[in-house]
Scaffold this motif. Structure first.
Motif, PDB file in Angstrom:
ATOM      1  N   VAL A   1       5.803   6.940  -0.012  1.00  0.00           N
ATOM      2  CA  VAL A   1       5.967   7.496  -1.361  1.00  0.00           C
ATOM      3  C   VAL A   1       6.079   6.397  -2.420  1.00  0.00           C
TER       4      VAL A   1
ATOM      5  N   LYS B   1       8.676   3.630  -2.075  1.00  0.00           N
ATOM      6  CA  LYS B   1      10.048   3.145  -2.193  1.00  0.00           C
ATOM      7  C   LYS B   1      10.106   1.641  -2.459  1.00  0.00           C
TER       8      LYS B   1
ATOM      9  N   ASP C   1       0.536   8.814 -11.635  1.00  0.00           N
ATOM     10  CA  ASP C   1      -0.868   8.630 -12.027  1.00  0.00           C
ATOM     11  C   ASP C   1      -1.806   9.466 -11.154  1.00  0.00           C
ATOM     12  N   ARG C   2      -1.265  10.030 -10.101  1.00  0.00           N
ATOM     13  CA  ARG C   2      -2.095  10.805  -9.167  1.00  0.00           C
ATOM     14  C   ARG C   2      -2.179  12.269  -9.583  1.00  0.00           C
TER      15      ARG C   2
ATOM     16  N   ALA D   1       5.284   3.401 -10.093  1.00  0.00           N
ATOM     17  CA  ALA D   1       5.991   2.174  -9.698  1.00  0.00           C
ATOM     18  C   ALA D   1       5.062   0.967  -9.671  1.00  0.00           C
TER      19      ALA D   1
HETATM   20  N1  LIG Z   1      -1.246   5.165  -7.285  1.00  0.00           N
HETATM   21  C1  LIG Z   1      -0.028   4.710  -7.048  1.00  0.00           C
HETATM   22  N2  LIG Z   1       0.214   4.025  -5.924  1.00  0.00           N
HETATM   23  C2  LIG Z   1       1.468   3.581  -5.714  1.00  0.00           C
HETATM   24  C3  LIG Z   1       2.528   3.804  -6.630  1.00  0.00           C
HETATM   25  N3  LIG Z   1       3.651   3.255  -6.135  1.00  0.00           N
HETATM   26  C4  LIG Z   1       3.323   2.717  -4.947  1.00  0.00           C
HETATM   27  N4  LIG Z   1       2.019   2.900  -4.686  1.00  0.00           N
HETATM   28  C5  LIG Z   1       1.277   2.474  -3.484  1.00  0.00           C
HETATM   29  O1  LIG Z   1       1.659   3.297  -2.396  1.00  0.00           O
HETATM   30  C6  LIG Z   1       1.641   2.549  -1.174  1.00  0.00           C
HETATM   31  C7  LIG Z   1       2.965   2.683  -0.458  1.00  0.00           C
HETATM   32  O2  LIG Z   1       3.956   2.045  -1.233  1.00  0.00           O
HETATM   33  P1  LIG Z   1       5.287   1.448  -0.615  1.00  0.00           P
HETATM   34  O3  LIG Z   1       6.099   0.962  -1.744  1.00  0.00           O
HETATM   35  O4  LIG Z   1       4.990   0.517   0.508  1.00  0.00           O
HETATM   36  O5  LIG Z   1       5.911   2.777   0.009  1.00  0.00           O
HETATM   37  P2  LIG Z   1       7.219   2.979   0.896  1.00  0.00           P
HETATM   38  O6  LIG Z   1       7.749   4.306   0.535  1.00  0.00           O
HETATM   39  O7  LIG Z   1       8.117   1.813   0.759  1.00  0.00           O
HETATM   40  O8  LIG Z   1       6.606   3.030   2.337  1.00  0.00           O
HETATM   41  P3  LIG Z   1       7.328   2.776   3.761  1.00  0.00           P
HETATM   42  O9  LIG Z   1       7.782   1.356   3.735  1.00  0.00           O
HETATM   43  O10 LIG Z   1       6.221   3.044   4.746  1.00  0.00           O
HETATM   44  O11 LIG Z   1       8.448   3.762   3.883  1.00  0.00           O
HETATM   45  C8  LIG Z   1       1.288   1.121  -1.558  1.00  0.00           C
HETATM   46  O12 LIG Z   1      -0.077   0.928  -1.347  1.00  0.00           O
HETATM   47  C9  LIG Z   1       1.627   1.071  -3.054  1.00  0.00           C
HETATM   48  O13 LIG Z   1       0.852   0.123  -3.742  1.00  0.00           O
HETATM   49  C10 LIG Z   1       2.219   4.532  -7.827  1.00  0.00           C
HETATM   50  O14 LIG Z   1       3.075   4.790  -8.673  1.00  0.00           O
HETATM   51  N5  LIG Z   1       0.932   4.954  -7.978  1.00  0.00           N
END
Ligand SMILES: Nc1nc2c(ncn2[C@@H]2O[C@H](COP(=O)(O)OP(=O)(O)OP(=O)(O)O)[C@@H](O)[C@H]2O)c(=O)[nH]1
Length: 306
Positions: free
Chosen positions: A55, A57, A193-194, A227
């Motif tokens: 998501v 994080k 943005d999605r 983010a």
């Molecule tokens: N389009 C879009 N992509 C995003 C946004 N925020 C994060 N991402 C993308 O989503 C993907 C997952 O982001 P992470 O921050 O690694 O997500 P996480 O929740 O920490 O994932 P886990 O570590 O697997 O739990 C990455 O490729 C980011 O670049 C956003 O606001 N918009």
């Protein structure tokens, strides 16, 4: 190095000293009681961040760090991985936010493993939160992937819990099912943005309109963020500050702190009991065979090894 020197170094921003102190409390070394005694005080803002894998994080936490660093606040991050037995930072080595903040002495990031540790998240992470607060971090973020018990435990540790959702992941429905919605103080619809982000916000609003609240009760705000482009972060920081003010305005903060201490003590007591009272294999065998009943076996475990 003496514990007092390490604590002084950690307070001055030495990250290796901070790491050594956390290791001492995590592993309950001989120094741990002195560390706990000296690295005390402080008044950190403790933020829980939870949500399904992917998501955003990590990306959001990185953006929040940047925002708080602009206000010169020291930020510590504990990334809890409920599925991993490893600890100490290696898992996060390749993460984006590490690269972003690697050279900043005002930021300390560490991963915490809970698997295989008796007492779970409350016992392991609680001690690390306390330590970071004790060596002067202004904000401590505890991040965990939203699976099972971890997110409920994180809410018990944190003053303010953020629940992240993203459009198109069926998160709204998942969260309701898991009962996670109640633990959140602030909802964050990331990836705004999605396509579908507006729909996710609408679903959440509709859901919240069903919850009856007493006057003066906290109403969880819904923040939209991108983010990856640091959009919506100022509003999110404002929402977090508002929640903190609300907590501090009544008895809520003191209540939360007391409950956190209680959960931490409880977890440690449980772990200690498990360590002291083991169930002998032969006894389990006897119960399985019908030679002994469970109640008698319990009496034996408690009596024999007390
Ligand atoms: N389009 C879009 N992509 C995003 C946004 N925020 C994060 N991402 C993308 O989503 C993907 C997952 O982001 P992470 O921050 O690694 O997500 P996480 O929740 O920490 O994932 P886990 O570590 O697997 O739990 C990455 O490729 C980011 O670049 C956003 O606001 N918009």
């Amino acid at each position: 190095m003496q514990v007092s020197d390490l604590v002084a170094a950690a307070r001055a921003g030495d990250r290796r000293a901070t790491a050594r102190l956390i290791t001492a409390v995590e592993n309950s070394t001989a120094d741990a009681p002195e560390v706990a005694r000296l690295a005390t005080g402080g008044d950190a803002l403790i933020i829980g961040v939870t949500g399904s894998p992917g998501v955003g994080k990590s990306t959001l936490v990185s953006a929040l760090i940047t925002a708080w660093r602009e206000s010169s606040l020291r930020v510590g991050v504990l990334a809890v991985d409920p599925s991993s037995p490893f600890s100490g930072g290696a898992i996060l080595g390749d993460r984006v936010r590490m690269a972003d903040h690697a050279l900043d002495p005002g930021v300390y990031i560490r991963s915490v493993a809970t698997r295989g540790h008796l007492g779970g998240l409350a016992a392991t992470t609680g001690a690390a939160v306390r330590l970071l607060e004790g060596v002067g971090f202004d904000v401590v973020i505890v991040e965990t992937v939203g699976v099972g018990q971890a997110e409920v435990e994180i809410a018990a540790l944190a003053d303010t819990t953020l629940l992240l959702l993203a459009p198109g992941m069926g998160d709204g429905i998942q969260a309701v099912k898991a009962g996670v919605v109640e633990i959140a103080d602030v909802y964050v619809v990331n990836k705004a943005d999605r396509p579908g982000a507006d729909g996710t916000v609408r679903d959440l609003r509709a859901l919240m309109s069903l919850v009856r609240r007493e006057p003066g009760e906290w109403r969880q705000p819904i923040c939209s963020t991108v983010a990856s482009e640091a959009k919506g972060i100022d509003d999110l920081v404002a929402a977090i500050t508002k929640h903190r003010d609300w907590l501090a305005g009544g008895d809520h903060l003191a209540d939360k702190r007391r409950r956190r201490a209680e959960a931490e003590i409880r977890a440690r007591v449980d772990a200690e009991l498990r360590r002291r009272y083991t169930v002998p294999e032969a006894l389990a065998e006897q119960v399985a065979n019908g030679e002994t009943d469970v109640a008698t076996a319990v009496g034996r475990v408690l009596g024999d090894t007390a």
